[in-house]
Enzyme design. Sequence first.
Site, PDB file in Angstrom:
ATOM      1  CG  HIS A   1      12.954  71.162  57.012  1.00 27.27           C
ATOM      2  ND1 HIS A   1      11.635  70.802  57.188  1.00 27.27           N
ATOM      3  CD2 HIS A   1      13.131  71.263  55.673  1.00 27.27           C
ATOM      4  CE1 HIS A   1      11.044  70.703  56.008  1.00 27.27           C
ATOM      5  NE2 HIS A   1      11.930  70.975  55.068  1.00 27.27           N
TER       6      HIS A   1
ATOM      7  CG  HIS B   1      12.966  66.909  52.873  1.00 25.16           C
ATOM      8  ND1 HIS B   1      11.795  66.827  52.160  1.00 25.16           N
ATOM      9  CD2 HIS B   1      13.054  68.200  53.278  1.00 25.16           C
ATOM     10  CE1 HIS B   1      11.200  68.017  52.130  1.00 25.16           C
ATOM     11  NE2 HIS B   1      11.950  68.874  52.811  1.00 25.16           N
TER      12      HIS B   1
ATOM     13  CD  GLU C   1       8.807  70.818  52.643  1.00 25.45           C
ATOM     14  OE1 GLU C   1       8.861  70.434  53.828  1.00 25.45           O
ATOM     15  OE2 GLU C   1       9.832  71.039  51.966  1.00 25.45           O
TER      16      GLU C   1
ATOM     17  CB  SER D   1      11.466  68.241  60.601  1.00 26.98           C
ATOM     18  OG  SER D   1      10.816  69.252  59.842  1.00 26.98           O
TER      19      SER D   1
END
Length: 290
Positions: free
Chosen positions: A131, A136, A177, A196
């Site tokens: 993740h 990111h 997010e 993700s």
Amino acid sequence: MKKHKHGLAAGDIQPASPDWTIPQGWENYTDTEHATWKTLFERQCKLLPGRACDEFVAGMQDLPMGAEQIPDFDEVNEVLLKRTGWQIVAVPGLVPDDVFFNHLANRRFPSGNFIRRPDELDYLEEPDVFHDVFGHVPMLMNPAIADFIQAYGEGGLRAQQLGFLPQLARVYWYTIEFGLLKQRGELRLFGAGIASSFTESQFCLDSDSPNRIRFDLERVMRTLYRIDDFQETYFVIRDLDELLEFTQIDFAPLYERAQAAPELQPGQILPTDEVFHRGTGAYHRKAQAH
Ligand code: HBI
Ligand code: FE
């Protein structure tokens, strides 16, 4: 004990250092762990063309990240530092909010060093290396995102003191997010939580169920979100430069108004919303029935 995104349960891992960083320990990853990364990486790379925004794809291409192995943070940092002055630091899991904000304010992105278990590929209790790094880091190669997340770190410390942390956290949630944007007239994803996720990267764009609504700061500050399932609503920014514009705005008056106004349910639509897609809500209705 069940942990969730916004708190640490008693008995959680204690910090090895005040900033909670630990060595990545790259040499300790097992073949099974590298294989888990490979499965996740290859799955996502098939889904993301046509779904992820151009900046995500470009960021990924320029990074020393491939299917074969969990990336070495030192190698990633060499490229990332040169590009936007960001780096990733390894942490054992969720860290307290003030520690998290302090890292971000200094352009350090805390990344879990562990990877999910092979039998739980779609289940995440805490952000893991897939993740954090796959989701990111490609976006941290972009200057607008780079500045926005730093500003979030700075703003987080302030919001905490003023008692407006929930309002600010919603902005992060619905952009960094789970954010969508428009590119050449089509919706694309840029949020790490969806980039993700095998299931949600499809759901957020392809399903009729969720709402897709034009992003509005004060509106989003009022909107509750789901941590346990797909989002009921995704918010769409104009482009990444819109995030840069937010770094120039004083959030304090917005917090005040947002906190005074009624909270909005995750699936709620307002008459004032610019709606790109009015969701059927079918997915969450069905999930609730079980
Ligand atoms: N810690 N490692 C880690 N990763 C996060 O995304 C994270 C965190 N601590 C707190 C937190 N996120 C959020 O609750 C804040 O953004 C409010
Ligand atoms: Fe995240």
